[in-house]
Motif scaffolding. Structure first.
Motif, short mmCIF file in Angstrom:
data_model
loop_
_atom_site.label_atom_id
_atom_site.label_comp_id
_atom_site.label_asym_id
_atom_site.label_seq_id
_atom_site.Cartn_x
_atom_site.Cartn_y
_atom_site.Cartn_z
N VAL A 89 13.63 -4.81 -3.77
CA VAL A 89 14.75 -4.42 -4.63
C VAL A 89 15.11 -2.98 -4.29
CG1 VAL A 89 15.60 -4.17 -7.00
CG2 VAL A 89 13.90 -5.93 -6.47
N PRO A 90 16.21 -2.76 -3.56
CA PRO A 90 16.62 -1.39 -3.26
C PRO A 90 17.20 -0.70 -4.49
CG PRO A 90 18.06 -2.98 -2.15
CD PRO A 90 17.06 -3.76 -2.93
N LYS A 91 17.16 0.63 -4.51
CA LYS A 91 17.78 1.38 -5.60
C LYS A 91 19.28 1.09 -5.60
CE LYS A 91 14.62 5.26 -6.00
NZ LYS A 91 14.43 6.71 -5.80
N PRO A 92 19.88 1.00 -6.78
CA PRO A 92 21.33 0.73 -6.86
C PRO A 92 22.12 1.78 -6.07
CG PRO A 92 20.33 0.53 -9.01
CD PRO A 92 19.28 1.08 -8.11
N GLY A 93 23.05 1.30 -5.27
CA GLY A 93 23.92 2.17 -4.49
C GLY A 93 23.32 2.65 -3.18
N PHE A 94 22.03 2.41 -2.94
CA PHE A 94 21.41 2.89 -1.71
C PHE A 94 21.78 2.01 -0.53
CE2 PHE A 94 17.95 2.66 1.43
CZ PHE A 94 17.97 3.97 1.88
N LYS A 95 22.16 2.65 0.57
CA LYS A 95 22.35 2.00 1.86
C LYS A 95 21.69 2.89 2.89
CE LYS A 95 26.69 -0.40 1.03
NZ LYS A 95 28.07 -0.59 1.47
N GLY A 96 20.97 2.28 3.81
CA GLY A 96 20.33 3.07 4.85
C GLY A 96 18.99 2.48 5.23
N ARG A 97 18.13 3.36 5.72
CA ARG A 97 16.82 2.94 6.19
C ARG A 97 15.71 3.52 5.32
NH1 ARG A 97 17.73 0.35 10.78
NH2 ARG A 97 19.43 0.96 12.12
N SER A 106 0.81 -1.22 0.00
CA SER A 106 0.00 0.00 0.00
C SER A 106 0.84 1.27 0.00
CB SER A 106 -0.97 0.00 1.19
OG SER A 106 -0.30 -0.21 2.39
N LYS A 107 2.11 1.19 0.38
CA LYS A 107 3.03 2.32 0.29
C LYS A 107 4.42 1.79 -0.06
CE LYS A 107 5.07 6.15 2.91
NZ LYS A 107 6.48 5.79 2.79
N GLN A 108 4.92 2.20 -1.20
CA GLN A 108 6.25 1.77 -1.65
C GLN A 108 7.34 2.50 -0.86
OE1 GLN A 108 7.41 -0.47 -3.77
NE2 GLN A 108 5.43 -1.14 -4.57
N PRO A 109 8.52 1.86 -0.70
CA PRO A 109 9.65 2.58 -0.11
C PRO A 109 10.15 3.66 -1.07
CG PRO A 109 10.33 0.40 -0.87
CD PRO A 109 8.84 0.48 -1.05
N GLU A 110 10.76 4.71 -0.54
CA GLU A 110 11.28 5.79 -1.39
C GLU A 110 12.52 5.36 -2.16
OE1 GLU A 110 11.85 9.44 0.72
OE2 GLU A 110 9.85 9.37 1.60
N ASN A 111 13.29 4.42 -1.61
CA ASN A 111 14.57 4.04 -2.20
C ASN A 111 14.60 2.61 -2.68
OD1 ASN A 111 16.23 6.51 -1.72
ND2 ASN A 111 15.44 6.14 0.34
N GLY A 112 13.52 2.17 -3.29
CA GLY A 112 13.46 0.82 -3.80
C GLY A 112 12.04 0.46 -4.19
N LYS A 113 11.83 -0.83 -4.39
CA LYS A 113 10.52 -1.29 -4.81
C LYS A 113 10.20 -2.62 -4.14
CE LYS A 113 7.70 -1.91 -8.89
NZ LYS A 113 6.64 -0.99 -8.58
N LEU A 114 8.96 -2.71 -3.63
CA LEU A 114 8.42 -3.97 -3.12
C LEU A 114 7.40 -4.46 -4.12
CD1 LEU A 114 7.59 -3.45 0.67
CD2 LEU A 114 9.28 -4.97 -0.29
N THR A 115 7.42 -5.75 -4.41
CA THR A 115 6.42 -6.35 -5.28
C THR A 115 5.93 -7.65 -4.66
OG1 THR A 115 8.15 -7.45 -6.56
CG2 THR A 115 7.31 -5.39 -7.45
N LYS A 116 4.73 -8.06 -5.04
CA LYS A 116 4.21 -9.34 -4.59
C LYS A 116 4.87 -10.46 -5.38
CE LYS A 116 -0.06 -10.44 -4.24
NZ LYS A 116 -1.51 -10.60 -4.32
#
Length: 145
Positions: A108-116, A89-99
């Motif tokens: 799948v986090p954005k390439p190069g992203f580390k953090g919360r 219902s709400k995607q992360p800002e720095n990646g993508k969740l899929t069913k």
């Protein structure tokens, strides 16, 4: 580091294709290509009283940077409850969740992203004895290391 022959690399690709059950995962950089096997997500959460609905703030996912992870099932319920459905219902800002399938997820986090980061997953539970469906939003903290 040891060099692999073209034959060894081809054998690796054949084995990776066999074990990935036909799923193809594309990566945006060569470092992630070495991780062609998707890791299991460390995904945890708990809904104590599905019939109350509302929001729980205890979801957690851990994933390594520049790689994806998945879980084939978000968890187990017992007693008088079954899963009806899930949706992001709400995607992360720095990646993508899929069913994945009926009750799994892939992160799948954005390439190069580390953090919360954070995402919301709507979980619909069905009470077996009554047939009623109750919804809960699981606010999920995402850790990318």
């Amino acid at each position: 580091m040891r060099n692999f022959s073209n034959m060894t690399f081809a054998a690796f690709i054949a084995v990776a294709t066999f074990f990935s059950a036909g799923e193809t995962v594309f990566y945006s950089n060569s470092a992630a290509l070495a991780q062609s096997f998707e890791r299991d997500c460390n995904f945890r959460w708990r809904v104590r009283n599905p019939e109350k609905g509302g929001v729980v703030k205890n979801g957690r996912i851990s994933v390594k940077a520049d790689s994806s992870c998945k879980t084939n099932h978000i968890g187990w319920v017992g007693g008088d409850w079954t899963y009806q459905s899930i949706q992001i219902s709400k995607q992360p800002e720095n990646g993508k969740l899929t069913k994945v399938g009926s009750f799994g997820i892939r992160m799948v986090p954005k390439p190069g992203f580390k953090g919360r980061d954070r995402a919301d997953i709507k979980v619909n539970f069905r009470q077996v004895s009554t047939g009623k469906v109750y919804s809960t939003i699981v606010q999920t903290k995402i850790s990318v290391k």
